[in-house]
Design a protein around this motif. Structure first.
Motif, PDB file in Angstrom:
ATOM      1  N   HIS A 140      -8.415  -6.500  -2.231  1.00  0.00           N
ATOM      2  CA  HIS A 140      -7.535  -6.781  -3.355  1.00  0.00           C
ATOM      3  C   HIS A 140      -6.099  -6.362  -3.046  1.00  0.00           C
ATOM      4  CE1 HIS A 140     -11.121  -7.528  -5.782  1.00  0.00           C
ATOM      5  NE2 HIS A 140     -11.629  -6.425  -5.231  1.00  0.00           N
ATOM      6  N   PRO A 141      -5.123  -6.948  -3.749  1.00  0.00           N
ATOM      7  CA  PRO A 141      -3.737  -6.492  -3.579  1.00  0.00           C
ATOM      8  C   PRO A 141      -3.644  -4.996  -3.837  1.00  0.00           C
ATOM      9  CG  PRO A 141      -3.800  -8.506  -4.869  1.00  0.00           C
ATOM     10  CD  PRO A 141      -5.231  -8.073  -4.709  1.00  0.00           C
ATOM     11  N   LEU A 142      -2.831  -4.326  -3.048  1.00  0.00           N
ATOM     12  CA  LEU A 142      -2.702  -2.879  -3.184  1.00  0.00           C
ATOM     13  C   LEU A 142      -1.907  -2.530  -4.434  1.00  0.00           C
ATOM     14  CD1 LEU A 142      -1.930  -1.907   0.519  1.00  0.00           C
ATOM     15  CD2 LEU A 142      -4.121  -1.948  -0.640  1.00  0.00           C
ATOM     16  N   SER A 143      -2.225  -1.389  -5.009  1.00  0.00           N
ATOM     17  CA  SER A 143      -1.491  -0.921  -6.177  1.00  0.00           C
ATOM     18  C   SER A 143      -0.123  -0.398  -5.754  1.00  0.00           C
ATOM     19  CB  SER A 143      -2.271   0.185  -6.888  1.00  0.00           C
ATOM     20  OG  SER A 143      -2.257   1.374  -6.101  1.00  0.00           O
ATOM     21  N   LEU A 144       0.747  -0.231  -6.737  1.00  0.00           N
ATOM     22  CA  LEU A 144       2.082   0.310  -6.483  1.00  0.00           C
ATOM     23  C   LEU A 144       1.984   1.681  -5.820  1.00  0.00           C
ATOM     24  CD1 LEU A 144       4.817  -1.006  -7.240  1.00  0.00           C
ATOM     25  CD2 LEU A 144       4.931   0.600  -9.149  1.00  0.00           C
ATOM     26  N   ASP A 145       1.080   2.524  -6.314  1.00  0.00           N
ATOM     27  CA  ASP A 145       0.929   3.871  -5.745  1.00  0.00           C
ATOM     28  C   ASP A 145       0.436   3.828  -4.307  1.00  0.00           C
ATOM     29  OD1 ASP A 145       1.815   5.051  -8.071  1.00  0.00           O
ATOM     30  OD2 ASP A 145      -0.193   5.363  -8.899  1.00  0.00           O
ATOM     31  N   ASP A 146      -0.507   2.907  -4.004  1.00  0.00           N
ATOM     32  CA  ASP A 146      -1.003   2.781  -2.634  1.00  0.00           C
ATOM     33  C   ASP A 146       0.125   2.420  -1.683  1.00  0.00           C
ATOM     34  OD1 ASP A 146      -3.635   3.363  -3.265  1.00  0.00           O
ATOM     35  OD2 ASP A 146      -4.179   1.277  -3.624  1.00  0.00           O
ATOM     36  N   ILE A 147       0.948   1.461  -2.087  1.00  0.00           N
ATOM     37  CA  ILE A 147       2.045   1.028  -1.217  1.00  0.00           C
ATOM     38  C   ILE A 147       3.055   2.153  -1.028  1.00  0.00           C
ATOM     39  CG2 ILE A 147       3.990  -0.573  -1.029  1.00  0.00           C
ATOM     40  CD1 ILE A 147       2.254  -2.728  -2.195  1.00  0.00           C
ATOM     41  N   LYS A 148       3.322   2.911  -2.083  1.00  0.00           N
ATOM     42  CA  LYS A 148       4.255   4.038  -1.952  1.00  0.00           C
ATOM     43  C   LYS A 148       3.728   5.088  -0.975  1.00  0.00           C
ATOM     44  CE  LYS A 148       6.597   3.978  -6.443  1.00  0.00           C
ATOM     45  NZ  LYS A 148       6.798   4.749  -7.686  1.00  0.00           N
ATOM     46  N   VAL A 149       2.414   5.350  -1.013  1.00  0.00           N
ATOM     47  CA  VAL A 149       1.816   6.298  -0.068  1.00  0.00           C
ATOM     48  C   VAL A 149       2.076   5.838   1.360  1.00  0.00           C
ATOM     49  CG1 VAL A 149      -0.373   7.172   0.837  1.00  0.00           C
ATOM     50  CG2 VAL A 149       0.055   7.207  -1.632  1.00  0.00           C
ATOM     51  N   ASP A 175      10.710   2.217  -5.177  1.00  0.00           N
ATOM     52  CA  ASP A 175      10.007   1.510  -6.254  1.00  0.00           C
ATOM     53  C   ASP A 175      10.179   0.002  -6.112  1.00  0.00           C
ATOM     54  OD1 ASP A 175       9.122   3.857  -7.358  1.00  0.00           O
ATOM     55  OD2 ASP A 175      10.713   3.984  -8.870  1.00  0.00           O
ATOM     56  N   PHE A 176      11.410  -0.417  -5.784  1.00  0.00           N
ATOM     57  CA  PHE A 176      11.669  -1.853  -5.658  1.00  0.00           C
ATOM     58  C   PHE A 176      10.870  -2.448  -4.501  1.00  0.00           C
ATOM     59  CE2 PHE A 176      13.893  -5.400  -3.693  1.00  0.00           C
ATOM     60  CZ  PHE A 176      14.002  -6.262  -4.774  1.00  0.00           C
ATOM     61  N   ILE A 177      10.887  -1.786  -3.351  1.00  0.00           N
ATOM     62  CA  ILE A 177      10.156  -2.308  -2.188  1.00  0.00           C
ATOM     63  C   ILE A 177       8.661  -2.393  -2.504  1.00  0.00           C
ATOM     64  CG2 ILE A 177       9.496  -1.839   0.205  1.00  0.00           C
ATOM     65  CD1 ILE A 177      12.255  -0.499   0.550  1.00  0.00           C
ATOM     66  N   ALA A 178       8.138  -1.367  -3.162  1.00  0.00           N
ATOM     67  CA  ALA A 178       6.707  -1.350  -3.475  1.00  0.00           C
ATOM     68  C   ALA A 178       6.344  -2.425  -4.488  1.00  0.00           C
ATOM     69  CB  ALA A 178       6.307   0.030  -4.005  1.00  0.00           C
ATOM     70  N   GLY A 179       7.226  -2.633  -5.464  1.00  0.00           N
ATOM     71  CA  GLY A 179       6.895  -3.572  -6.537  1.00  0.00           C
ATOM     72  C   GLY A 179       7.169  -5.019  -6.213  1.00  0.00           C
ATOM     73  N   ALA A 180       8.213  -5.279  -5.413  1.00  0.00           N
ATOM     74  CA  ALA A 180       8.642  -6.658  -5.183  1.00  0.00           C
ATOM     75  C   ALA A 180       7.764  -7.406  -4.190  1.00  0.00           C
ATOM     76  CB  ALA A 180      10.089  -6.678  -4.693  1.00  0.00           C
ATOM     77  N   THR A 181       6.891  -6.689  -3.477  1.00  0.00           N
ATOM     78  CA  THR A 181       6.078  -7.346  -2.451  1.00  0.00           C
ATOM     79  C   THR A 181       4.704  -7.757  -2.972  1.00  0.00           C
ATOM     80  OG1 THR A 181       5.548  -5.114  -1.674  1.00  0.00           O
ATOM     81  CG2 THR A 181       7.206  -6.337  -0.455  1.00  0.00           C
ATOM     82  N   ASN A 182       4.449  -7.558  -4.262  1.00  0.00           N
ATOM     83  CA  ASN A 182       3.246  -8.117  -4.896  1.00  0.00           C
ATOM     84  C   ASN A 182       1.952  -7.694  -4.194  1.00  0.00           C
ATOM     85  OD1 ASN A 182       2.069  -9.695  -6.941  1.00  0.00           O
ATOM     86  ND2 ASN A 182       1.851 -11.435  -5.556  1.00  0.00           N
ATOM     87  N   LEU A 218      14.965  -7.320   1.446  1.00  0.00           N
ATOM     88  CA  LEU A 218      13.603  -7.733   1.125  1.00  0.00           C
ATOM     89  C   LEU A 218      13.625  -9.073   0.420  1.00  0.00           C
ATOM     90  CD1 LEU A 218      10.674  -6.561   1.298  1.00  0.00           C
ATOM     91  CD2 LEU A 218      10.937  -5.988  -1.096  1.00  0.00           C
ATOM     92  N   GLN A 219      13.023 -10.036   1.033  1.00  0.00           N
ATOM     93  CA  GLN A 219      12.899 -11.343   0.374  1.00  0.00           C
ATOM     94  C   GLN A 219      11.683 -11.295  -0.526  1.00  0.00           C
ATOM     95  OE1 GLN A 219      12.490 -14.599   3.057  1.00  0.00           O
ATOM     96  NE2 GLN A 219      12.490 -16.141   1.461  1.00  0.00           N
ATOM     97  N   ARG A 220      11.899 -11.594  -1.790  1.00  0.00           N
ATOM     98  CA  ARG A 220      10.781 -11.544  -2.738  1.00  0.00           C
ATOM     99  C   ARG A 220       9.728 -12.579  -2.370  1.00  0.00           C
ATOM    100  NH1 ARG A 220      10.992  -9.161  -7.784  1.00  0.00           N
ATOM    101  NH2 ARG A 220      12.898  -8.056  -8.294  1.00  0.00           N
ATOM    102  N   LYS A 221       8.488 -12.178  -2.473  1.00  0.00           N
ATOM    103  CA  LYS A 221       7.391 -13.111  -2.228  1.00  0.00           C
ATOM    104  C   LYS A 221       7.165 -13.967  -3.455  1.00  0.00           C
ATOM    105  CE  LYS A 221       3.607 -11.575  -0.480  1.00  0.00           C
ATOM    106  NZ  LYS A 221       3.452 -12.440   0.689  1.00  0.00           N
TER     107      LYS A 221
END
Length: 416
Positions: A140-149, A175-182, A218-221
């Motif tokens: 599954h897509p990773l959560s915001l917290d997973d990506i931040k880790v 936060d932006f990098i983690a959130g914008a990559t979906n 970062l190019q938004r997906k």
């Protein structure tokens, strides 16, 4: 930053966490071939490399679309020499029959442990011969917290990450990098690396990654991705289910995703299906207005077409619901497809041609308009189905409530 052990994987803990299926396989040294499917950047290759790192088996990576049968033969020869090779086969849904036939005996012998990776639904897009020899796991897509880790690991890791750089990443940039990559960790790491490597040090000697820098790098997906991919159909499914469930805000969210993807045809088709399947007789005028909204959107195009579409979505969400129409026709179809057709009653048969009366066709037919209230009791269904009831009215809306009353009155009159 590719994980080298299962313990290093972020996310997918339902598969690789302590006591979970893949962790158990590794611990027991009883690996079996598997297919991992899910969106890009969610950890399919990482899981494969971590399995290999945890077991010390040789690890090879091929692509089913671009690598040849000869490449597979090299892996098979290595497996024969060393005992076992873990083969990550990317884009396994594109494996042709020649390569598949070569692989199958090696999978059965256990010399090659196949880990197939795909973004496509394997139950639809992968050959049954391969499916039957593998276990299928969805990632599954990773959560915001997973990506931040994972991002913080990359920032501090001096051997494989960016830890040697005098890097300072602002919290809102992270936060932006983690959130914008979906949920795509690969894209997040690539964006972080570009920001770090392309930003010159400031006067204090530090590389400052601000939100503005992150947005530039970062190019938004695309939120919906390939219009033919599983994720796209998942959004369409969620769109209909949100309207059916009367959740206006969720439905508007999924509409926005489809609008952002520019897929006006899918929106229009799905909305008309929803209007008649899920709202139907509870509010038939709303279905008509949905058709008008769709026609307006098609003439306007996007982005203006989003306005009538949003109006229609809001009305359908807040309308009473009924699926009695689709349920009725599906029940009738089930009888027909099951061979329960029955003969048309003689009095209903075509009688407009010469000689029809001699055959008994049309004899005894009573013309309803010749009777009070334009109705007369007579049998219309075949004898074998004369008691069949396909329509079961619902009373969620005023319109169908009135239809239900009339339907019951007519059935009672026919029974008298």
């Amino acid at each position: 930053m590719r994980p080298q052990r299962l313990e290093d994987i972020v996310g997918q803990q339902d598969l690789v966490g302590p006591g979970k299926i893949i962790a158990r396989m590794v611990a027991a040294k009883l690996l079996s071939s598997m297919i991992l499917y899910g969106p890009p950047g969610t950890g399919k290759t990482s899981i494969a490399s971590a399995i290999a790192g945890s077991t010390k088996y040789a690890f090879r990576k091929l692509n089913a679309a671009t690598d040849s049968k000869k490449d597979l033969q090299v892996v098979a020869a290595e497996a024969k020499m060393s005992g076992t090779v873990i083969l990550l086969l990317d884009e396994i849904h594109r494996l042709d029959k020649t390569k598949q036939d070569f692989l199958l005996p090696h999978l059965e012998s256990g010399r090659i442990i196949l880990i197939g990776a795909t973004t496509e639904n394997p139950y639809i897009n992968i050959n049954p011969a391969i499916r039957s020899r593998t276990q299928i796991f969805e990632v599954h897509p990773l959560s915001l917290d997973d990506i931040k880790v994972a991002l913080n690991r990359a920032i501090t890791d001096k051997e494989r990450g960016l830890g040697e750089l005098p890097l300072q990443v602002d919290a809102d940039a992270l936060d932006f990098i983690a959130g914008a990559t979906n949920g795509d960790l690969r894209s997040a790491l690539n964006g972080l690396e570009l920001a770090a490597q392309s930003t010159p040090p400031a006067e204090d000697g530090k590389i400052h990654v601000t939100r503005e820098v992150a947005e530039t790098c970062l190019q938004r997906k695309a939120l919906v991705g390939d219009k033919n991919g599983d994720a796209h159909y998942d959004v369409i499914s969620a769109f209909q289910k949100s309207i059916r469930g009367s959740d206006t805000d969720a439905a508007l969210h999924y509409l926005a995703q489809l609008v952002a993807a520019g897929d006006l045809p899918s929106i229009c088709r799905r909305l008309m299906v929803i209007a008649y399947e899920d709202i139907g007789l509870a509010n038939l005028p709303a279905a008509g207005r949905t058709v008008q909204a769709v026609q307006a959107a098609q003439q306007l195009g996007l982005p203006e077409g989003r306005i009538p579409l949003a109006d229609a979505v809001i009305e359908l969400c807040l309308s009473p619901k009924s699926n009695s129409g689709i349920a009725a026709i599906d029940d009738a179809l089930a009888d027909v497809m099951g061979g329960h057709n029955g003969a048309v009653p003689e009095h209903l048969k075509d009688a407009h041609y010469s000689g029809a009366k001699k055959l008994g066709h049309g004899n005894g037919y009573q013309f309803p308009h010749d009777f009070p209230n334009d109705w007369v009791k007579q049998q219309y269904l075949p004898d074998s189905l004369k008691s069949a009831q396909y329509y079961h009215p619902k009373t969620n809306g005023r319109f169908e409530s009135q239809l239900a009353e009339q339907y019951q009155r007519l059935r009672q009159a026919n029974r008298k």
